[in-house]
Design a protein around this motif. Structure first.
Motif, PDB file in Angstrom:
ATOM      1  N   LEU A 193      -5.431  -1.100  -4.743  1.00  0.00           N
ATOM      2  CA  LEU A 193      -4.594  -2.300  -4.686  1.00  0.00           C
ATOM      3  C   LEU A 193      -3.357  -2.123  -3.805  1.00  0.00           C
ATOM      4  O   LEU A 193      -2.506  -3.019  -3.736  1.00  0.00           O
ATOM      5  CB  LEU A 193      -4.162  -2.699  -6.105  1.00  0.00           C
ATOM      6  N   LYS A 251      -1.077  -7.661 -12.294  1.00  0.00           N
ATOM      7  CA  LYS A 251      -0.386  -7.531 -11.009  1.00  0.00           C
ATOM      8  C   LYS A 251       0.837  -6.594 -11.086  1.00  0.00           C
ATOM      9  O   LYS A 251       1.973  -7.002 -10.823  1.00  0.00           O
ATOM     10  CB  LYS A 251       0.023  -8.904 -10.475  1.00  0.00           C
ATOM     11  N   LYS A 275      -5.710  -6.485 -11.862  1.00  0.00           N
ATOM     12  CA  LYS A 275      -5.813  -7.708 -11.074  1.00  0.00           C
ATOM     13  C   LYS A 275      -5.153  -8.883 -11.797  1.00  0.00           C
ATOM     14  O   LYS A 275      -4.551  -9.758 -11.170  1.00  0.00           O
ATOM     15  CB  LYS A 275      -7.285  -8.038 -10.794  1.00  0.00           C
ATOM     16  N   LYS A 276      -5.244  -8.870 -13.112  1.00  0.00           N
ATOM     17  CA  LYS A 276      -4.642  -9.947 -13.901  1.00  0.00           C
ATOM     18  C   LYS A 276      -3.146  -9.718 -14.098  1.00  0.00           C
ATOM     19  O   LYS A 276      -2.347 -10.661 -13.988  1.00  0.00           O
ATOM     20  CB  LYS A 276      -5.345 -10.036 -15.256  1.00  0.00           C
ATOM     21  N   ILE A 335      -6.961   3.066  -8.917  1.00  0.00           N
ATOM     22  CA  ILE A 335      -6.773   1.616  -8.833  1.00  0.00           C
ATOM     23  C   ILE A 335      -5.513   1.270  -8.036  1.00  0.00           C
ATOM     24  O   ILE A 335      -5.495   0.294  -7.287  1.00  0.00           O
ATOM     25  CB  ILE A 335      -6.725   0.998 -10.245  1.00  0.00           C
ATOM     26  N   PHE A 381      -9.143  -1.764 -13.135  1.00  0.00           N
ATOM     27  CA  PHE A 381      -9.075  -2.682 -11.999  1.00  0.00           C
ATOM     28  C   PHE A 381      -8.999  -4.129 -12.495  1.00  0.00           C
ATOM     29  O   PHE A 381      -8.179  -4.925 -12.021  1.00  0.00           O
ATOM     30  CB  PHE A 381     -10.290  -2.492 -11.095  1.00  0.00           C
ATOM     31  N   THR A 382      -9.845  -4.461 -13.458  1.00  0.00           N
ATOM     32  CA  THR A 382      -9.860  -5.821 -14.008  1.00  0.00           C
ATOM     33  C   THR A 382      -8.524  -6.171 -14.650  1.00  0.00           C
ATOM     34  O   THR A 382      -7.984  -7.273 -14.454  1.00  0.00           O
ATOM     35  CB  THR A 382     -10.989  -5.944 -15.059  1.00  0.00           C
TER      36      THR A 382
END
Length: 368
Positions: A102, A83, A80-81, A98, A76-77
């Protein structure tokens, strides 16, 4: 287009390495995230594929549950970065979890029917699941079939050309017959309850096979001192070249049995569960010969190996059977590209169609 590929097993590196090369050459951004339990990272480095490490994983039910939470958070981390526009992987749950969180598409490949826990944790969250047509299990409305095997994503003639120089590397003379013997660790989730061949029968197999050909062992486990001398010494990214030139593959690995089959090398495969693809490679092409792990079948497997090796002139027969197999199968990497590009923005899709005009991808699929 941004694509996140998550690696959970060494074989997955092979599955996606040509996808990475082709799509990167076309201007897409691909990020690999990889477990570091076996040789995944070594393979990624060997193929010059950048990646992010997500740890070794854990053993036991509690450890695996805790790692599930850790891996989901780690991915997830990263996502998020980065994309990503789409997630791509072979059947394991973290990327699909994930992607669902998202609201991104998750494209999953699989060929292992008895990986039931991974299926339960993955299928509900995935956008689509893609398997060979011979897959035994119905995975529901998201399930799509293709005419081929995962191994053809990297051993299809479009990507793989055998290098006879491997014979010098492994110390085999040009006309010397050799057999690759494969023993596995039986440590995966779907391996619980399996034990493989007994040590006595491993020794017997090697003794009998040695009467007809040189034996080279590749093993995930440590070997007894008397068998260690047979261990093959080979760069990790060169084993398929040796497999092409070998007279037989004998062992407990479904993936290596299928690799042998698509390369035209006969394979003896021992496993209580079997696989849909090795069943098909036996019934349709007579390139794999399937046996269970029972003492009787272990004996029968050894007899079958000797039967194959007794005929020194049958190598061409198996290469001809390979040609039949290839004529009936698609390029799996091309199929992957088609499925991923269904989620590309319009501008990128137009660019992709230009590439197709220059170099058409020959694919076919069947909706389950």
């Amino acid at each position: 287009m941004k694509i996140l590929i998550d690696i959970n097993h060494p074989a997955h590196v092979h599955y996606f390495k040509n996808f990475f090369k082709i799509m990167t050459d076309r201007g897409h951004q691909i990020l690999f995230v990889s477990r570091n339990k076996e040789i995944e990272h070594q393979l990624l480095k060997a193929y010059d594929i950048p990646f992010i490490n997500r740890g070794k994983g854990q053993n036991g039910p509690i450890g695996k549950f805790l790692y599930l939470i850790y891996a989901d958070f780690k991915l997830f981390t990263i996502a998020k970065k980065f994309k990503p526009d789409v997630f791509l992987n072979f059947l394991h749950p973290y990327p699909s979890h994930i992607a669902k969180l998202l609201d991104k598409p998750s494209i999953v490949f699989s060929d292992t029917e008895h990986a039931t826990l991974h299926a339960k944790l993955t299928v509900p969250y995935a956008t689509s699941i893609h398997t060979p047509a011979c897959y035994r299990t119905d995975l529901g409305e998201k399930h799509h079939h293709f005419s081929g095997y995962m191994e053809l994503s990297y051993l299809h003639p479009n990507y793989f050309t055998p290098d006879p120089g491997i014979l010098d590397i492994i110390g085999v003379k040009p006309n010397e017959r050799f057999v690759i013997v494969r023993f596995v660790a039986w440590g995966s989730v779907h391996d619980f309850g399996h034990s493989g061949m007994s040590l006595d029968n491993k020794r017997k197999a090697i003794k009998e096979i040695s009467k007809y050909a040189r034996v080279l062992i590749t093993s995930e486990r440590e070997l007894p001192e008397d068998l260690e001398k047979y261990r093959i010494k080979i760069p990790i990214d060169k084993i398929h070249h040796a497999l092409y030139y070998s007279s037989l593959l004998f062992g407990e690995s479904a993936t290596m049995a299928s690799e042998a089959a698509v390369l035209g090398t006969p394979a003896i495969f021992l496993d209580n569960d079997g696989r849909g693809y090795t069943d098909e490679q036996e019934k349709k092409y007579q390139l794999v010969f399937n046996f269970t792990e029972t003492p009787k079948d272990q004996e029968e497997a050894i007899k079958k190996a000797i039967d194959i090796l007794s005929d020194e002139n049958n190598d061409q027969v198996f290469k001809e059977r390979r040609r039949k197999l290839l004529n009936n199968c698609i390029d799996t990497t091309a199929y992957m590209i088609e499925k991923v590009m269904e989620y590309a923005p319009v501008r990128q899709l137009a660019t992709h169609k230009l590439h197709r005009t220059e170099a058409p991808l020959e694919v076919s699929s069947e909706r389950h």
